[in-house]
Design a protein around this motif. Structure first.
Motif, PDB file in Angstrom:
ATOM      1  N   ARG A 183      61.152 -23.319 -23.828  1.00 22.62           N
ATOM      2  CA  ARG A 183      59.647 -23.245 -23.191  1.00 22.62           C
ATOM      3  C   ARG A 183      59.760 -21.947 -22.355  1.00 22.62           C
ATOM      4  O   ARG A 183      58.763 -21.188 -22.566  1.00 22.62           O
ATOM      5  CB  ARG A 183      59.240 -24.425 -22.398  1.00 22.62           C
ATOM      6  CG  ARG A 183      59.136 -25.582 -23.263  1.00 22.62           C
ATOM      7  CD  ARG A 183      58.815 -26.628 -22.183  1.00 22.62           C
ATOM      8  NE  ARG A 183      57.749 -26.593 -21.271  1.00 22.62           N
ATOM      9  CZ  ARG A 183      57.496 -27.240 -20.278  1.00 22.62           C
ATOM     10  NH1 ARG A 183      58.601 -27.892 -19.493  1.00 22.62           N
ATOM     11  NH2 ARG A 183      56.405 -27.003 -19.441  1.00 22.62           N
ATOM     12  N   ALA A 184      60.986 -21.787 -21.786  1.00 26.53           N
ATOM     13  CA  ALA A 184      60.821 -20.250 -20.960  1.00 26.53           C
ATOM     14  C   ALA A 184      60.921 -19.176 -21.792  1.00 26.53           C
ATOM     15  O   ALA A 184      60.455 -17.982 -21.366  1.00 26.53           O
ATOM     16  CB  ALA A 184      62.122 -20.119 -20.126  1.00 26.53           C
ATOM     17  N   LYS A 185      61.108 -19.041 -23.058  1.00 27.27           N
ATOM     18  CA  LYS A 185      61.090 -18.286 -23.847  1.00 27.27           C
ATOM     19  C   LYS A 185      59.643 -17.952 -24.445  1.00 27.27           C
ATOM     20  O   LYS A 185      59.261 -16.939 -25.064  1.00 27.27           O
ATOM     21  CB  LYS A 185      62.260 -18.239 -25.121  1.00 27.27           C
ATOM     22  CG  LYS A 185      63.546 -18.185 -24.874  1.00 27.27           C
ATOM     23  CD  LYS A 185      64.155 -18.058 -26.247  1.00 27.27           C
ATOM     24  CE  LYS A 185      64.837 -19.560 -26.804  1.00 27.27           C
ATOM     25  NZ  LYS A 185      65.434 -19.361 -27.931  1.00 27.27           N
TER      26      LYS A 185
ATOM     27  N   MET B 146      72.585 -16.176 -21.754  1.00 29.19           N
ATOM     28  CA  MET B 146      71.292 -16.763 -21.290  1.00 29.19           C
ATOM     29  C   MET B 146      70.671 -15.395 -20.764  1.00 29.19           C
ATOM     30  O   MET B 146      69.367 -15.176 -20.871  1.00 29.19           O
ATOM     31  CB  MET B 146      71.467 -17.732 -20.092  1.00 29.19           C
ATOM     32  CG  MET B 146      71.787 -18.963 -20.707  1.00 29.19           C
ATOM     33  SD  MET B 146      70.337 -19.674 -21.828  1.00 29.19           S
ATOM     34  CE  MET B 146      68.927 -20.130 -20.422  1.00 29.19           C
TER      35      MET B 146
ATOM     36  N   MET C 106      56.906 -20.340 -13.338  1.00 33.97           N
ATOM     37  CA  MET C 106      56.810 -20.057 -14.597  1.00 33.97           C
ATOM     38  C   MET C 106      56.085 -21.047 -15.567  1.00 33.97           C
ATOM     39  O   MET C 106      55.839 -21.133 -16.726  1.00 33.97           O
ATOM     40  CB  MET C 106      58.372 -20.294 -15.214  1.00 33.97           C
ATOM     41  CG  MET C 106      59.302 -19.210 -14.632  1.00 33.97           C
ATOM     42  SD  MET C 106      59.201 -17.623 -15.552  1.00 33.97           S
ATOM     43  CE  MET C 106      59.800 -18.060 -17.208  1.00 33.97           C
TER      44      MET C 106
ATOM     45  N   LEU D  31      56.768 -24.229 -15.635  1.00 32.92           N
ATOM     46  CA  LEU D  31      57.851 -24.998 -16.510  1.00 32.92           C
ATOM     47  C   LEU D  31      58.082 -26.342 -15.760  1.00 32.92           C
ATOM     48  O   LEU D  31      59.199 -26.935 -16.240  1.00 32.92           O
ATOM     49  CB  LEU D  31      59.135 -24.383 -16.812  1.00 32.92           C
ATOM     50  CG  LEU D  31      59.148 -23.017 -17.560  1.00 32.92           C
ATOM     51  CD1 LEU D  31      60.649 -22.248 -17.346  1.00 32.92           C
ATOM     52  CD2 LEU D  31      58.919 -23.526 -18.799  1.00 32.92           C
TER      53      LEU D  31
ATOM     54  N   MET E 283      63.388 -16.329 -17.595  1.00 35.49           N
ATOM     55  CA  MET E 283      64.062 -17.252 -16.396  1.00 35.49           C
ATOM     56  C   MET E 283      65.618 -17.630 -16.909  1.00 35.49           C
ATOM     57  O   MET E 283      65.724 -17.958 -18.150  1.00 35.49           O
ATOM     58  CB  MET E 283      63.357 -18.336 -16.065  1.00 35.49           C
ATOM     59  CG  MET E 283      63.912 -19.284 -15.135  1.00 35.49           C
ATOM     60  SD  MET E 283      62.636 -20.531 -14.306  1.00 35.49           S
ATOM     61  CE  MET E 283      63.725 -21.200 -12.934  1.00 35.49           C
TER      62      MET E 283
ATOM     63  N   SER F 117      72.036 -25.319 -21.361  1.00 35.81           N
ATOM     64  CA  SER F 117      70.715 -24.691 -21.202  1.00 35.81           C
ATOM     65  C   SER F 117      70.408 -23.863 -22.771  1.00 35.81           C
ATOM     66  O   SER F 117      69.269 -23.545 -22.918  1.00 35.81           O
ATOM     67  CB  SER F 117      70.438 -23.374 -20.356  1.00 35.81           C
ATOM     68  OG  SER F 117      70.411 -24.026 -19.111  1.00 35.81           O
TER      69      SER F 117
ATOM     70  N   PHE G   9      68.709 -20.094 -15.953  1.00 30.12           N
ATOM     71  CA  PHE G   9      69.110 -21.374 -15.009  1.00 30.12           C
ATOM     72  C   PHE G   9      70.382 -21.624 -14.538  1.00 30.12           C
ATOM     73  O   PHE G   9      71.273 -21.113 -14.806  1.00 30.12           O
ATOM     74  CB  PHE G   9      68.610 -22.651 -16.001  1.00 30.12           C
ATOM     75  CG  PHE G   9      67.124 -22.373 -16.642  1.00 30.12           C
ATOM     76  CD1 PHE G   9      66.283 -22.746 -15.905  1.00 30.12           C
ATOM     77  CD2 PHE G   9      67.107 -21.940 -17.769  1.00 30.12           C
ATOM     78  CE1 PHE G   9      64.737 -22.670 -16.359  1.00 30.12           C
ATOM     79  CE2 PHE G   9      65.781 -21.831 -18.378  1.00 30.12           C
ATOM     80  CZ  PHE G   9      64.609 -22.181 -17.576  1.00 30.12           C
ATOM     81  N   GLN G  10      70.261 -22.809 -13.646  1.00 27.24           N
ATOM     82  CA  GLN G  10      71.457 -23.238 -12.939  1.00 27.24           C
ATOM     83  C   GLN G  10      72.680 -23.841 -13.798  1.00 27.24           C
ATOM     84  O   GLN G  10      73.825 -23.833 -13.509  1.00 27.24           O
ATOM     85  CB  GLN G  10      71.210 -24.577 -11.997  1.00 27.24           C
ATOM     86  CG  GLN G  10      71.934 -24.565 -10.842  1.00 27.24           C
ATOM     87  CD  GLN G  10      71.328 -25.561  -9.707  1.00 27.24           C
ATOM     88  OE1 GLN G  10      70.044 -25.564  -9.778  1.00 27.24           O
ATOM     89  NE2 GLN G  10      71.839 -25.804  -8.791  1.00 27.24           N
TER      90      GLN G  10
ATOM     91  N   THR H 290      64.549 -24.059 -21.932  1.00 28.01           N
ATOM     92  CA  THR H 290      64.885 -22.826 -22.090  1.00 28.01           C
ATOM     93  C   THR H 290      64.103 -22.361 -23.189  1.00 28.01           C
ATOM     94  O   THR H 290      63.488 -21.221 -23.062  1.00 28.01           O
ATOM     95  CB  THR H 290      66.217 -22.590 -22.668  1.00 28.01           C
ATOM     96  OG1 THR H 290      67.301 -23.127 -21.533  1.00 28.01           O
ATOM     97  CG2 THR H 290      66.547 -21.348 -22.701  1.00 28.01           C
TER      98      THR H 290
ATOM     99  N   MET I 138      69.590 -13.120 -23.303  1.00 22.71           N
ATOM    100  CA  MET I 138      68.420 -13.632 -24.165  1.00 22.71           C
ATOM    101  C   MET I 138      67.159 -13.530 -23.298  1.00 22.71           C
ATOM    102  O   MET I 138      66.072 -13.013 -23.836  1.00 22.71           O
ATOM    103  CB  MET I 138      68.688 -15.407 -24.424  1.00 22.71           C
ATOM    104  CG  MET I 138      67.761 -15.817 -25.037  1.00 22.71           C
ATOM    105  SD  MET I 138      68.242 -17.226 -25.999  1.00 22.71           S
ATOM    106  CE  MET I 138      68.126 -18.473 -24.629  1.00 22.71           C
TER     107      MET I 138
ATOM    108  N   ARG J 245      55.327 -15.788 -20.666  1.00 22.76           N
ATOM    109  CA  ARG J 245      56.909 -16.220 -20.732  1.00 22.76           C
ATOM    110  C   ARG J 245      57.735 -15.662 -21.624  1.00 22.76           C
ATOM    111  O   ARG J 245      57.284 -15.850 -22.872  1.00 22.76           O
ATOM    112  CB  ARG J 245      56.738 -17.890 -20.893  1.00 22.76           C
ATOM    113  CG  ARG J 245      56.307 -18.704 -19.365  1.00 22.76           C
ATOM    114  CD  ARG J 245      57.216 -19.829 -19.624  1.00 22.76           C
ATOM    115  NE  ARG J 245      56.600 -20.800 -20.595  1.00 22.76           N
ATOM    116  CZ  ARG J 245      55.861 -21.808 -20.512  1.00 22.76           C
ATOM    117  NH1 ARG J 245      55.285 -22.249 -19.420  1.00 22.76           N
ATOM    118  NH2 ARG J 245      55.659 -22.280 -21.526  1.00 22.76           N
ATOM    119  N   GLY J 246      59.129 -15.269 -21.279  1.00 19.97           N
ATOM    120  CA  GLY J 246      59.766 -14.793 -22.219  1.00 19.97           C
ATOM    121  C   GLY J 246      59.536 -13.517 -22.639  1.00 19.97           C
ATOM    122  O   GLY J 246      60.511 -12.880 -23.098  1.00 19.97           O
TER     123      GLY J 246
END
Ligand SMILES: Nc1ncnc2c1ncn2[C@@H]1O[C@H](COP(=O)(O)OP(=O)(O)OP(=O)(O)O)[C@@H](O)[C@H]1O
Ligand SMILES: [Mg+2]
Lengths: 305, 319
Positions: free
Chosen positions: A208-210, B163, B54, B56, B93, B101, B95-96, A206, B166, B87-88
């Motif tokens: 890193r996704a930011k 999430m 992404m 990632l 993104m 997370s 997540f599941q 997460t 965010m 990114r961000g």
């Protein structure tokens, strides 16, 4: 949070009582204290006098209870060697030992944390393997031998650092390093393990996704979580180091609590031995309690339920 | 000439080890402001594909593609720092796994705020204000209280809302949502999906939504891609796909109720006998042939890519 700390504090008190019992028992089990104190040339009369003077003629339970009562009131007894209160002896030597222990801990952490982090970031690669190999080698190398090597090369051959005494701050460097040495592999492995888990975690993904920088991902998000077990073990290691100071202080001629302990053991100054054991154990308990508190600061799940 | 799609991926391949490719030449196109759903059985490479977009993927994963563009810009050869900036900010993104997370060691507020302060020149307080505003938008009451709380104090549904909020901090153009409701219970699932749909309408967000739930696809997808064993076997507009599925696998999935609007929420994908084969290197032909009722000898040799010219594509000898 309060409940958590109260539980830990209660536990600490119980451990403390156990330690009191053990340190008492150890000095009494190691033979007749009065005979040992009187020395080989003493007559039976001398021994009896000593026995009376130190109250050793009373039943063990009475001795124990009166000792515990004394300790509780802050009286650790008198050294028969120095003819001084044990509390004062320890207090005057404490700064040296604490400085030494903290120096050791700081050196250990300065080595273990970066190495563990770098190893984790390169998990499975050559760098990681190399670091872990050095750790294994380091663990296999006896620290007294390392101490001697350092003394010979850094102290005697190149004269970079003093090899005995602590008249100046750099007197702590060599003994501190030797103390740190044995703690590094464990701390490093723990750091690496925690970091490997943290770096593979969902919350790091997460982060890193930011779009956070690598530095912030590693040092803020991963390290904070990996640090918790390291803190606990670092406290334990500091306890070991303070215990280890008994050897190190004699080797490097530092006049600290460890040296006092060594001296009083070899000269059968049992009030001092008892008190030093008790004292080191108390520090140890205080350290683990401190580590618990620090962990509660790091981990909100312990603080807020 | 129509505007270039927001996300345009061609021939995406991902491999984790020398023998097996997890993603084998996937094409994905997400138009601005639209929802593109990706469906397919567990393990077919949906998560890996979206993580690859992404940037990632786990270390050790190898990614390649013919091209990968975001808003016309190549993101395949982008440096780490340039990709971090994207990114961000412009693509986000969720997540599941909402339970794990969020970082257990930091408050919701601090985690949300840093998403904004990383990309914009704003102060901490401004970022927190924005976070509170978004928490309200995703349906969280008492945002001030929530911002000061830690993840473990929140339920799974709330965490997934956090999430989402965010992810929206920087007003992204693309939101990739990898099965955002799978780990939640049914009533919460419905709420989260409604939220995503409303957010899209309000913010003009493009969404790449990975899901198992055909009911969801029917209700919110503009386009659908069906994945099987690391490939997109069929891709079309949602209306086309539900009206006339062409690939036998899609037909199997839709099996019981192929009409949009008539599929109940939470219906599992239709089950097809057999299992996904292990596709090792050197595999040729159609990955589905062992489970396919229409399999022919030539299916073991090759699969043609068919395109009806109106954006309905599939991989099959049958047309
Ligand atoms: N880190 C990894 N290392 C090795 N193989 C992986 C890794 N991540 C995924 N895979 C493999 O890639 C394939 C695709 O996985 P992926 O997670 O994309 O499936 P999915 O379609 O998202 O499934 P699900 O619906 O269960 O989430 C799987 O066969 C999986 O074993
Ligand atoms: Mg997945």
């Amino acid at each position: 949070m309060l409940k958590f700390l109260a539980r830990r504090a209660l536990l600490a008190v119980l451990v403390m009582l156990t330690v009191l019992t053990i340190s008492f028992a150890l000095t009494r089990l190691s033979g007749d204290v009065a005979v040992a104190m009187a020395g080989p040339q003493a007559t039976q009369q001398d021994v009896d006098t000593i026995r009376k003077a130190y109250g050793l003629d009373r039943p063990l339970t009475v001795q124990f209870v009166s000792w515990v009562a004394d300790v509780a009131s802050g009286d650790l007894g008198r050294s028969y060697l120095y003819h001084a209160p044990v509390g004062e002896l320890i207090r005057s030597r404490l700064p040296v030992t604490l400085t030494l222990g903290l120096t050791g801990l700081v050196i250990a952490l300065c080595l273990a944390l970066p190495l563990g982090i770098v190893a984790a970031m390169n998990e499975g690669r050559v760098l990681d393997r190399g670091i872990m190999m050095v750790a294994v080698l380091g663990q296999a190398m006896p620290s007294f031998w390392l101490g001697l090597l350092l003394v010979i090369w850094l102290g005697v051959k190149w004269q970079l650092l003093p090899i005995s005494g602590v008249e100046t701050w750099d007197g702590y460097v060599l003994p501190g390093f030797v103390l740190a040495f044995s703690a590094v592999p464990a701390l490093m492995r723990l750091t690496r393990g925690g970091m490997v888990d943290a770096l593979a975690s969902d919350y790091v993904r997460t982060a890193r996704a930011k779009g956070l920088t690598r530095f912030s991902v590693v040092m803020k998000h991963a390290l904070r979580n990996a640090a918790m077990p390291v803190v606990a073990v670092a406290a334990v290691q500091l306890g070991f180091m303070l215990g280890g100071s008994i050897v190190i202080e004699s080797v490097f001629a530092l006049n600290g609590v460890g040296y006092l302990a060594w001296e009083s053991i070899s000269k059968n100054d049992f009030p001092v031995v008892q008190a030093v054991v008790l004292f080191l154990a108390t520090i140890y308990i205080a350290l683990t309690l401190l580590a618990d508190m620090f962990n509660a600061v790091l981990d909100p799940r312990l603080r807020i339920s | 000439m129509p505007e270039a799609p927001l996300l345009d991926v061609r021939g995406l391949r991902v491999r984790f080890n020398a023998q097996v490719e997890a993603v084998r030449g996937v094409d994905l196109t997400v138009e601005r402001g639209q929802t593109h759903c990706v469906v397919g059985e567990s393990g077919c490479g949906k998560s890996v594909s979206s993580l690859a977009v992404m940037g990632l993927l786990a270390r050790g994963a190898k990614r390649s593609a013919a091209h990968m563009r975001f808003d016309g810009q190549d993101i395949l050869g982008l440096s780490d720092t340039a990709l971090q900036r994207l990114r961000g900010d412009r693509m986000a993104m969720i997540f599941q796994e909402p339970m794990t997370s969020l970082n257990p060691a930091y408050t919701i507020g601090s985690q949300m705020a840093e998403a904004l302060t990383r990309h914009r020149k704003v102060g901490k307080q401004q970022a927190l204000d924005r976070a509170a505003e978004l928490l309200t938008k995703v349906g969280i009451t008492a945002p001030g209280l929530r911002l000061a709380q830690y993840p473990h104090q929140l339920s799974g549904g709330l965490r997934q809302r956090v999430m989402i909020a965010m992810a929206l901090m920087c007003d992204p153009e693309l939101l990739i949502a990898d099965e955002p409701t799978t780990a939640l219970d049914v009533t919460v699932q419905a709420q989260i999906l409604r939220l995503l749909r409303d957010l899209q309408a309000e913010l003009g967000l493009a969404i790449l939504l990975i899901t198992h739930d055909l009911g969801v696809v029917a209700r919110i997808a503009h386009k659908v891609s069906v994945m099987y064993a690391g490939e997109v076997v069929e891709s079309a507009s949602a209306t086309d796909l539900f009206a006339a599925p062409r690939h036998p696998y899609t037909q199997g999935l839709l099996g019981c109720v192929p009409i949009p609007g008539k599929i109940k929420r939470g219906d599992p994908l239709g089950s097809i006998p057999g299992t996904v084969p292990r596709i090792a290197d050197g595999f040729t032909g159609c990955g589905f042939r062992d489970r396919c009722a229409h399999a022919m000898p030539q299916c073991a040799v090759s699969v043609p890519q068919r395109d009806d010219g109106a954006g309905h594509r599939h991989l099959c000898h049958l047309s």
